[in-house]
Design a protein around this motif. Structure first.
Motif, PDB file in Angstrom:
ATOM      1  N   THR A  58       0.698  -1.133   0.005  1.00 40.24           N
ATOM      2  CA  THR A  58      -0.161  -0.081  -0.027  1.00 40.24           C
ATOM      3  C   THR A  58       0.757   1.310   0.069  1.00 40.24           C
ATOM      4  O   THR A  58       0.360   2.381   0.035  1.00 40.24           O
ATOM      5  CB  THR A  58      -1.057  -0.247   1.213  1.00 40.24           C
ATOM      6  OG1 THR A  58      -0.252  -0.049   2.235  1.00 40.24           O
ATOM      7  CG2 THR A  58      -2.002  -1.003   1.060  1.00 40.24           C
ATOM      8  N   HIS A  59       2.069   1.112  -0.125  1.00 35.35           N
ATOM      9  CA  HIS A  59       3.163   2.248  -0.072  1.00 35.35           C
ATOM     10  C   HIS A  59       4.407   2.086  -0.756  1.00 35.35           C
ATOM     11  O   HIS A  59       5.072   1.573   0.078  1.00 35.35           O
ATOM     12  CB  HIS A  59       3.079   2.947   1.575  1.00 35.35           C
ATOM     13  CG  HIS A  59       3.803   4.303   1.351  1.00 35.35           C
ATOM     14  ND1 HIS A  59       3.197   5.475   1.443  1.00 35.35           N
ATOM     15  CD2 HIS A  59       5.140   4.654   1.163  1.00 35.35           C
ATOM     16  CE1 HIS A  59       4.149   6.655   1.625  1.00 35.35           C
ATOM     17  NE2 HIS A  59       5.355   6.001   1.343  1.00 35.35           N
ATOM     18  N   VAL A  60       4.610   2.561  -1.720  1.00 35.44           N
ATOM     19  CA  VAL A  60       6.076   2.349  -2.287  1.00 35.44           C
ATOM     20  C   VAL A  60       6.490   3.276  -3.311  1.00 35.44           C
ATOM     21  O   VAL A  60       5.555   4.042  -3.965  1.00 35.44           O
ATOM     22  CB  VAL A  60       6.412   0.912  -2.847  1.00 35.44           C
ATOM     23  CG1 VAL A  60       5.222   0.806  -3.876  1.00 35.44           C
ATOM     24  CG2 VAL A  60       7.611   0.435  -3.249  1.00 35.44           C
ATOM     25  N   HIS A  61       7.756   3.743  -3.617  1.00 38.10           N
ATOM     26  CA  HIS A  61       7.972   4.773  -4.619  1.00 38.10           C
ATOM     27  C   HIS A  61       8.849   4.027  -5.388  1.00 38.10           C
ATOM     28  O   HIS A  61      10.126   3.650  -5.174  1.00 38.10           O
ATOM     29  CB  HIS A  61       9.010   5.854  -3.941  1.00 38.10           C
ATOM     30  CG  HIS A  61       8.352   6.558  -2.797  1.00 38.10           C
ATOM     31  ND1 HIS A  61       8.089   7.753  -2.800  1.00 38.10           N
ATOM     32  CD2 HIS A  61       8.216   6.243  -1.474  1.00 38.10           C
ATOM     33  CE1 HIS A  61       7.594   8.044  -1.516  1.00 38.10           C
ATOM     34  NE2 HIS A  61       7.472   7.155  -0.696  1.00 38.10           N
ATOM     35  N   TYR A  62       8.581   3.871  -6.850  1.00 40.08           N
ATOM     36  CA  TYR A  62       9.188   3.124  -7.633  1.00 40.08           C
ATOM     37  C   TYR A  62      10.507   3.657  -8.110  1.00 40.08           C
ATOM     38  O   TYR A  62      11.534   3.099  -8.378  1.00 40.08           O
ATOM     39  CB  TYR A  62       8.670   2.834  -9.067  1.00 40.08           C
ATOM     40  CG  TYR A  62       8.385   3.680 -10.230  1.00 40.08           C
ATOM     41  CD1 TYR A  62       9.617   3.643 -11.084  1.00 40.08           C
ATOM     42  CD2 TYR A  62       7.581   4.644 -10.485  1.00 40.08           C
ATOM     43  CE1 TYR A  62       9.646   4.404 -12.357  1.00 40.08           C
ATOM     44  CE2 TYR A  62       7.593   5.359 -11.522  1.00 40.08           C
ATOM     45  CZ  TYR A  62       8.596   5.328 -12.395  1.00 40.08           C
ATOM     46  OH  TYR A  62       8.758   6.228 -13.476  1.00 40.08           O
TER      47      TYR A  62
ATOM     48  N   THR B 202      -0.724  10.220   0.329  1.00 41.34           N
ATOM     49  CA  THR B 202       0.607  11.081   0.739  1.00 41.34           C
ATOM     50  C   THR B 202       1.052  10.524   2.120  1.00 41.34           C
ATOM     51  O   THR B 202       0.860   9.613   2.626  1.00 41.34           O
ATOM     52  CB  THR B 202      -0.127  12.518   1.172  1.00 41.34           C
ATOM     53  OG1 THR B 202       0.686  13.529   1.417  1.00 41.34           O
ATOM     54  CG2 THR B 202      -1.093  12.496   2.263  1.00 41.34           C
ATOM     55  N   HIS B 203       2.132  11.501   2.600  1.00 45.00           N
ATOM     56  CA  HIS B 203       2.839  11.030   3.884  1.00 45.00           C
ATOM     57  C   HIS B 203       1.992  11.607   4.981  1.00 45.00           C
ATOM     58  O   HIS B 203       1.723  12.718   4.824  1.00 45.00           O
ATOM     59  CB  HIS B 203       4.148  11.291   3.674  1.00 45.00           C
ATOM     60  CG  HIS B 203       4.890  10.436   2.724  1.00 45.00           C
ATOM     61  ND1 HIS B 203       5.149  10.770   1.354  1.00 45.00           N
ATOM     62  CD2 HIS B 203       5.586   9.183   2.887  1.00 45.00           C
ATOM     63  CE1 HIS B 203       5.623   9.853   0.802  1.00 45.00           C
ATOM     64  NE2 HIS B 203       6.033   8.970   1.419  1.00 45.00           N
ATOM     65  N   LEU B 204       2.182  10.984   6.288  1.00 48.43           N
ATOM     66  CA  LEU B 204       1.602  11.474   7.358  1.00 48.43           C
ATOM     67  C   LEU B 204       2.249  11.195   8.722  1.00 48.43           C
ATOM     68  O   LEU B 204       2.268  10.116   8.932  1.00 48.43           O
ATOM     69  CB  LEU B 204       0.117  11.249   7.473  1.00 48.43           C
ATOM     70  CG  LEU B 204      -0.644  11.464   8.629  1.00 48.43           C
ATOM     71  CD1 LEU B 204      -0.785  12.890   8.745  1.00 48.43           C
ATOM     72  CD2 LEU B 204      -1.962  10.701   8.917  1.00 48.43           C
TER      73      LEU B 204
ATOM     74  N   GLY C 280       0.671   7.566   4.256  1.00 55.75           N
ATOM     75  CA  GLY C 280       1.836   6.540   4.710  1.00 55.75           C
ATOM     76  C   GLY C 280       2.303   6.798   6.116  1.00 55.75           C
ATOM     77  O   GLY C 280       2.515   8.070   6.430  1.00 55.75           O
ATOM     78  N   HIS C 281       2.515   5.850   6.803  1.00 54.64           N
ATOM     79  CA  HIS C 281       3.108   5.885   8.186  1.00 54.64           C
ATOM     80  C   HIS C 281       2.199   6.061   9.213  1.00 54.64           C
ATOM     81  O   HIS C 281       1.804   4.999  10.137  1.00 54.64           O
ATOM     82  CB  HIS C 281       4.310   6.952   8.323  1.00 54.64           C
ATOM     83  CG  HIS C 281       5.074   6.705   7.276  1.00 54.64           C
ATOM     84  ND1 HIS C 281       6.035   5.478   7.129  1.00 54.64           N
ATOM     85  CD2 HIS C 281       5.613   7.237   5.967  1.00 54.64           C
ATOM     86  CE1 HIS C 281       6.848   5.440   6.126  1.00 54.64           C
ATOM     87  NE2 HIS C 281       6.466   6.504   5.389  1.00 54.64           N
ATOM     88  N   GLY C 282       1.809   7.540   9.653  1.00 49.23           N
ATOM     89  CA  GLY C 282       0.624   7.783  10.898  1.00 49.23           C
ATOM     90  C   GLY C 282       1.314   7.243  12.152  1.00 49.23           C
ATOM     91  O   GLY C 282       0.673   6.843  13.035  1.00 49.23           O
TER      92      GLY C 282
ATOM     93  N   THR D 184       5.854  -1.292   1.710  1.00 53.47           N
ATOM     94  CA  THR D 184       7.445  -1.461   1.851  1.00 53.47           C
ATOM     95  C   THR D 184       8.128  -0.313   1.881  1.00 53.47           C
ATOM     96  O   THR D 184       9.274  -0.085   2.309  1.00 53.47           O
ATOM     97  CB  THR D 184       7.997  -2.340   0.702  1.00 53.47           C
ATOM     98  OG1 THR D 184       7.748  -1.780  -0.559  1.00 53.47           O
ATOM     99  CG2 THR D 184       7.463  -3.642   0.607  1.00 53.47           C
ATOM    100  N   ASP D 185       7.700   0.880   1.288  1.00 46.90           N
ATOM    101  CA  ASP D 185       8.212   2.033   1.073  1.00 46.90           C
ATOM    102  C   ASP D 185       9.540   2.161   0.727  1.00 46.90           C
ATOM    103  O   ASP D 185      10.485   2.961   1.153  1.00 46.90           O
ATOM    104  CB  ASP D 185       8.112   2.829   2.564  1.00 46.90           C
ATOM    105  CG  ASP D 185       8.098   4.208   2.391  1.00 46.90           C
ATOM    106  OD1 ASP D 185       8.165   4.927   1.584  1.00 46.90           O
ATOM    107  OD2 ASP D 185       8.683   4.950   3.478  1.00 46.90           O
ATOM    108  N   VAL D 186       9.963   1.366  -0.258  1.00 45.26           N
ATOM    109  CA  VAL D 186      11.323   1.469  -0.960  1.00 45.26           C
ATOM    110  C   VAL D 186      11.263   2.793  -1.767  1.00 45.26           C
ATOM    111  O   VAL D 186      10.214   3.231  -1.952  1.00 45.26           O
ATOM    112  CB  VAL D 186      11.546   0.424  -1.763  1.00 45.26           C
ATOM    113  CG1 VAL D 186      12.513   0.418  -3.036  1.00 45.26           C
ATOM    114  CG2 VAL D 186      11.769  -1.060  -1.125  1.00 45.26           C
TER     115      VAL D 186
END
Ligand code: ZN
Length: 418
Positions: free
Chosen positions: A57-61, A212-214, A251-253, A304-306
């Motif tokens: 549910t959260h990753v940056h290619y 987005t990130h939080l 992302g995160h929280g 995974t948030d790579v």
């Protein structure tokens, strides 16, 4: 999160029948096999676990080339490593090559759907969706919006960000299996005007996602409260811009208050728990069992948030989520809950549960074939497991890409372990 006893169903000797990319029937082999036309090819996976494909549910290619960069927490890490890496994606050919390698790597890890950040460049999104379309994968992705506190070559404006996003939505959203997410990077890199225009995009296109990130890092928290002194909380910055809804993925929280959890519960949004990233950047410990508290449960998926995360393996990510649960509170993540979060739970959170996340009649045929004896260590550990369920915990603690025997997407094999 559903009760552990409701998070798993097992068919010991099962048959899955698929046609034109969909599962048309599944159940006990003995009952279904006689109905099958003799001409239908059957693929046999003995001593394997066939799972629904994993959902990240959260990753940056674009950050894949910067994975494992040393020595910084979030904000200096972005400046030192990530922004220079993302700047290269103004080049379509480069973007296409990294998107292709990234998608192959996801499939090698059994991940068939992901919510993906591209870069500020529209061409990075086109490249990603083109490669996803080629593989038939169901992907969520979007152009990063960033109009301040970033290098010149990575900034858009509120207006160009809006116009580019609109064109990308028209080009890609619901084209085959592709889905668009309006993607402001985070509150620090968008002006209030840009966040408002992102909210306007969601009003105009109510079925697109928002990611987005939080509340990831303490220095980030401080910066956000000084940039938005009139907001009640970090989440409130996004709420004021109309960005907190049922298709929002945060992302995160890590640093959320009780009022934020209640707000998330009522909005039906999703928190993406990224344990390898939170440990790697020293960000903090996500309180999973606070988030999913039964009187006001918040949807949670695993990410995974790579490049901040250290692996694209959802098995490895589940293993780290277990360890973080031990450090963050009294409740311990069970293996069946972790597998649920990575499949059916994520699909439900993303409102895609009629399409993906489970092996059931009518679902899209995305599968991941797991080998519980992939390495000597796993083989000796799972040899004395009495049930399939008993194998899941060692699989998420010791397993990785080597544990994935094959991956199916849209009814076709897209990866087979050599
Ligand atoms: Zn991220």
């Amino acid at each position: 999160m559903v009760a552990p006893e409701e998070s798993l169903s097992i068919e010991e000797d099962g048959l899955i029948i698929m046609e034109a990319g969909r599962i048309t029937d599944c159940g006990p082999y003995a009952a279904l096999a006689p109905k099958l036309d003799k001409a239908v090819p059957v693929t046999h996976y003995p001593d394997s676990i066939i799972s629904a494909g994993f959902i990240d549910t959260h990753v940056h290619y674009p950050q894949m080339p910067a994975i494992a960069s040393w020595g910084q927490q979030l904000l200096p890490w972005l400046e030192q490593y990530i922004f220079p890496t993302e700047a290269k994606f103004d080049n379509s050919a480069y973007a296409e090559a990294i998107a292709s390698a990234f998608l192959d790597e996801l499939l090698r890890n059994g991940t068939t759907t992901a919510a993906v950040y591209c870069t500020v460049h529209a061409q990075s999104v086109d490249a990603f969706f083109r490669q996803s379309e080629k593989r038939g994968t169901r992907m969520i992705a979007g152009k990063v919006l960033m109009d301040r506190n970033a290098p010149d070559n990575l900034r858009d404006t509120a207006k160009t960000g809006y116009d580019d996003s609109t064109a990308l939505i028209q080009r890609w959203h619901n084209k085959g299996r592709q889905l668009y997410a309006v993607t402001p990077r985070f509150a620090i890199t968008s002006t209030p005007e840009q966040l408002e225009m992102a909210g306007d995009l969601l009003t105009r296109h109510p079925d697109v996602f928002m990611q987005t990130h939080l509340a990831e890092n303490m220095d980030e928290m401080k910066a956000v409260s000084s940039l938005f002194p009139d907001s009640a909380s970090y989440l409130d910055v996004y709420a004021q811009a109309g960005l907190v809804g049922a298709r929002s993925i945060f992302g995160h929280g890590i640093y959320l208050q009780e009022t934020d959890f209640q707000h998330c519960h009522h909005a039906g949004c999703t928190l993406a728990h990224c344990p390898t990233s939170n440990l790697f950047l020293g960000s903090g410990l996500f309180k999973l069992f606070d988030a999913v508290r039964s009187d006001r449960p918040v949807h949670v998926g695993l990410g995974t948030d790579v490049g901040a995360g250290t692996t694209l393996s959802m098995l490895g990510t589940m293993g780290e989520a277990y360890k973080v649960s031990l450090m963050a509170g009294a409740e311990r993540l069970q293996a069946i809950q972790a597998f649920w979060l990575a499949t059916a739970g994520a699909a439900e959170a993303l409102k895609l549960d009629t399409k993906i996340g489970r092996i059931a009649s009518g679902m899209e045929a995305d599968l991941c074939i797991l080998d519980p004896a992939a390495t000597p260590q796993l083989a000796q550990r799972t040899a004395h497991c009495q049930t399939v369920q008993d194998m899941l915990f060692p699989l998420m603690i010791l397993g990785d890409d080597r544990s994935v025997k094959a991956t199916w997407v849209n009814g076709k094999t897209v990866y087979e372990r050599p």
